[in-house]
Design an enzyme around this catalytic site. Structure first.
Site, mmCIF file in Angstrom:
data_model
loop_
_atom_site.group_PDB
_atom_site.id
_atom_site.type_symbol
_atom_site.label_atom_id
_atom_site.label_comp_id
_atom_site.label_asym_id
_atom_site.label_seq_id
_atom_site.Cartn_x
_atom_site.Cartn_y
_atom_site.Cartn_z
ATOM 1 N N CYS A 113 95.214 -26.810 -2.073
ATOM 2 C CA CYS A 113 96.354 -27.261 -1.278
ATOM 3 C C CYS A 113 97.619 -26.465 -1.617
ATOM 4 O O CYS A 113 98.390 -26.128 -0.736
ATOM 5 C CB CYS A 113 96.653 -28.726 -1.555
ATOM 6 S SG CYS A 113 95.210 -29.769 -1.580
ATOM 7 N N ASP A 114 97.848 -26.232 -2.891
ATOM 8 C CA ASP A 114 99.176 -25.783 -3.310
ATOM 9 C C ASP A 114 99.247 -24.365 -3.866
ATOM 10 O O ASP A 114 100.353 -23.861 -4.109
ATOM 11 C CB ASP A 114 99.728 -26.759 -4.369
ATOM 12 C CG ASP A 114 99.958 -28.143 -3.783
ATOM 13 O OD1 ASP A 114 100.168 -28.230 -2.561
ATOM 14 O OD2 ASP A 114 99.914 -29.127 -4.541
ATOM 15 N N CYS A 159 95.904 -30.215 -6.932
ATOM 16 C CA CYS A 159 95.047 -29.642 -5.897
ATOM 17 C C CYS A 159 95.382 -28.168 -5.709
ATOM 18 O O CYS A 159 96.432 -27.840 -5.137
ATOM 19 C CB CYS A 159 95.242 -30.421 -4.594
ATOM 20 S SG CYS A 159 94.286 -29.773 -3.218
HETATM 21 C C1 LIG Z 1 99.431 -33.328 -4.382
HETATM 22 C C2 LIG Z 1 98.364 -33.155 -3.313
HETATM 23 C C3 LIG Z 1 98.562 -32.162 -2.371
HETATM 24 C C4 LIG Z 1 97.592 -32.002 -1.361
HETATM 25 N N1 LIG Z 1 97.792 -31.017 -0.430
HETATM 26 C C5 LIG Z 1 96.889 -30.854 0.565
HETATM 27 C C6 LIG Z 1 97.056 -29.826 1.531
HETATM 28 O O1 LIG Z 1 98.015 -29.063 1.489
HETATM 29 N N2 LIG Z 1 96.114 -29.728 2.502
HETATM 30 C C7 LIG Z 1 95.030 -30.560 2.573
HETATM 31 O O2 LIG Z 1 94.216 -30.428 3.505
HETATM 32 N N3 LIG Z 1 94.818 -31.510 1.647
HETATM 33 C C8 LIG Z 1 95.716 -31.672 0.648
HETATM 34 N N4 LIG Z 1 95.502 -32.615 -0.322
HETATM 35 C C9 LIG Z 1 94.285 -33.410 -0.260
HETATM 36 C C10 LIG Z 1 94.439 -34.488 0.827
HETATM 37 O O3 LIG Z 1 95.696 -35.107 0.709
HETATM 38 C C11 LIG Z 1 93.310 -35.508 0.697
HETATM 39 O O4 LIG Z 1 92.066 -34.837 0.781
HETATM 40 C C12 LIG Z 1 93.407 -36.551 1.811
HETATM 41 O O5 LIG Z 1 94.638 -37.237 1.757
HETATM 42 C C13 LIG Z 1 92.246 -37.540 1.705
HETATM 43 O O6 LIG Z 1 92.435 -38.546 2.657
HETATM 44 P P1 LIG Z 1 91.817 -40.007 2.442
HETATM 45 O O7 LIG Z 1 92.276 -40.772 3.623
HETATM 46 O O8 LIG Z 1 90.388 -39.892 2.135
HETATM 47 O O9 LIG Z 1 92.468 -40.565 1.105
HETATM 48 P P2 LIG Z 1 93.983 -40.845 0.706
HETATM 49 O O10 LIG Z 1 94.914 -39.867 1.323
HETATM 50 O O11 LIG Z 1 93.963 -40.940 -0.775
HETATM 51 O O12 LIG Z 1 94.284 -42.277 1.334
HETATM 52 C C14 LIG Z 1 93.693 -43.429 0.829
HETATM 53 C C15 LIG Z 1 94.563 -44.621 1.196
HETATM 54 O O13 LIG Z 1 93.875 -45.813 0.833
HETATM 55 C C16 LIG Z 1 94.808 -46.716 0.294
HETATM 56 N N5 LIG Z 1 94.105 -47.673 -0.560
HETATM 57 C C17 LIG Z 1 93.437 -47.430 -1.717
HETATM 58 N N6 LIG Z 1 92.926 -48.568 -2.217
HETATM 59 C C18 LIG Z 1 93.262 -49.553 -1.353
HETATM 60 C C19 LIG Z 1 93.038 -50.958 -1.318
HETATM 61 N N7 LIG Z 1 92.362 -51.578 -2.293
HETATM 62 N N8 LIG Z 1 93.557 -51.672 -0.303
HETATM 63 C C20 LIG Z 1 94.254 -51.069 0.694
HETATM 64 N N9 LIG Z 1 94.520 -49.740 0.699
HETATM 65 C C21 LIG Z 1 94.017 -48.992 -0.302
HETATM 66 C C22 LIG Z 1 95.777 -45.837 -0.476
HETATM 67 O O14 LIG Z 1 97.018 -46.498 -0.693
HETATM 68 C C23 LIG Z 1 95.891 -44.642 0.454
HETATM 69 O O15 LIG Z 1 96.953 -44.806 1.385
HETATM 70 C C24 LIG Z 1 96.445 -32.824 -1.325
HETATM 71 C C25 LIG Z 1 96.265 -33.823 -2.300
HETATM 72 C C26 LIG Z 1 97.219 -33.993 -3.285
HETATM 73 C C27 LIG Z 1 97.021 -35.062 -4.313
#
Ligand SMILES: Cc1cc2nc3c(=O)[nH]c(=O)nc-3n(C[C@H](O)[C@H](O)[C@H](O)COP(=O)(O)OP(=O)(O)OC[C@H]3O[C@@H](n4cnc5c(N)ncnc54)[C@H](O)[C@@H]3O)c2cc1C
Length: 339
Positions: free
Chosen positions: A141-142, A138
């Site tokens: 993000c980084d 990302c």
């Molecule tokens: C390395 C990295 C660094 C980042 N840094 C930043 C930053 O500095 N600032 C920023 O704003 N954004 C950052 N992001 C982006 C940000 O983390 C994501 O946009 C955000 O986490 C999305 O949230 P979400 O809840 O949609 O998905 P996710 O955070 O992916 O959460 C999804 C959850 O669903 C769970 N899940 C999936 N399938 C199932 C299932 N079948 N049953 C039960 N649970 C399940 C997973 O285990 C997970 O816990 C970064 C991303 C990465 C990869």
């Protein structure tokens, strides 16, 4: 006979989107179940620091995850951790059956899927070892952590090309490594890269290994030129991998509208083409994927789900045949002011 548990709303995933949705549905006094296959936090648990979450100039990923979870639990959401979901199915009676890995069924009039997505990995030695310590998926993000450093980007599509250009705002030099001798990215994005003096393109080459040590993190990459067979080390402290991202939509049982990349399409209430099924966060088709946008989507999804559930229950008690249709309409009534 499987155990059936009744809730007002079931949330799949406890990343920023799921936990924000749980905060709002709990606060709306909806009986809320959050099912998470691991531990609450989602991608926050793979992020060392964040410096772009309003109110937190610099915070560790896991600390932010703990704050999100504590806040959602404060309003009564029940978290089921290390309990993955295998399917979310809308039944003929309008209820959703969310089936967990242990066979239990969580029954609810509405469901919010926030299962995020998975960046595709290179699958080379050192990649996972140095994830968060040089290796990133990302740039937004980084990038700021790589000021005046030399970094590499791998990929040849729009994301790789666009993010290589973006990274030059911070990095002193960006190598763009691609396994072929032409990009798939759109021509206008390619032009930005070709015109950018801080970017050097390395064609016909793959990364074989991420080099580094425990103390300093990533220090370089071992590359292999697929045309002349040459192998060499590139000194770089950052590697940004953009070779694709898969939205975790596999749990949704039944047809739902999606874009060409598989991201879920919603209306502006975050409802999918399946009435009563809402999505939020990284698995939704949208311009950007950040903590703030995941939380924003989830806020809307939770409030719309509340309206949907209220109407669904009213219509059920009135004995209206098609509760889903009436509920669908009421979840889309805009509020006059702040909701
Ligand atoms: C390395 C990295 C660094 C980042 N840094 C930043 C930053 O500095 N600032 C920023 O704003 N954004 C950052 N992001 C982006 C940000 O983390 C994501 O946009 C955000 O986490 C999305 O949230 P979400 O809840 O949609 O998905 P996710 O955070 O992916 O959460 C999804 C959850 O669903 C769970 N899940 C999936 N399938 C199932 C299932 N079948 N049953 C039960 N649970 C399940 C997973 O285990 C997970 O816990 C970064 C991303 C990465 C990869």
């Amino acid at each position: 006979m499987a155990i059936v548990r009744d809730y007002d709303v079931v949330i799949v995933g406890a990343g920023p989107a799921g936990m924000t949705a749980a905060l709002y549905t709990g606060r709306a006094m909806l009986r809320t179940a959050v099912l998470e296959r691991g531990f609450p936090g989602g991608e926050l648990l793979n992020t060392e620091y964040l410096d772009d979450v309003p109110g937190f100039p610099k915070i560790l990923g896991y600390e932010l995850a703990e704050k999100f979870a504590a806040h959602a639990k404060q309003f009564g959401a029940e978290f089921f951790e290390t309990l993955g979901v295998t399917s979310v199915t809308k039944m003929p009676d309008g209820y959703f059956h969310t089936e967990a890995e242990n066979g239990e069924i969580f029954r609810s009039p509405a469901a919010i899927v926030t299962a995020g997505g998975t960046p595709i990995k290179l699958g080379v030695p050192g990649e996972l070892e140095f994830a968060g310590r040089g290796v990133s998926y990302c740039a937004i993000c980084d990038a700021a952590f790589f000021k005046q450093q030399v970094v590499a980007v791998v990929g040849g599509g729009d994301a790789a090309v666009e993010e290589a250009d973006f990274l030059t705002r911070y990095a002193s030099k960006v190598y763009l490594i691609h396994r072929r001798n032409e990009f798939r990215a759109s021509k206008i994005l390619q032009k930005h890269v070709f015109d950018n003096p801080k970017i050097e393109i390395i064609w016909d080459t793959v990364v074989e290994k991420v080099e580094g040590d425990a103390e300093h993190g990533m220090k370089g990459l071992r590359m292999h030129n697929l045309v002349n067979g040459e192998r060499k080390i590139l000194d770089a402290t950052g590697l940004f991998v953009f070779i694709g991202f898969r939205p975790n939509t596999g749990v949704i049982n039944g047809h739902f509208d999606h874009d060409v990349m598989g991201y879920v399409l919603t209306d502006n209430a975050m409802m999918t083409s399946i009435p009563g099924l809402f999505v939020a966060g990284d698995l939704r088709a949208q311009l950007t994927r950040q903590v703030t946008t995941a939380s924003g989507d989830a806020t809307t999804a939770a409030i719309a789900a509340d309206k949907y559930i209220t109407r669904f229950k009213e219509m059920q008690s009135e004995g209206t045949a098609d509760a889903t249709r009436g509920a669908l309409q009421s979840s889309h009534v805009s509020a006059g002011g702040y909701t």
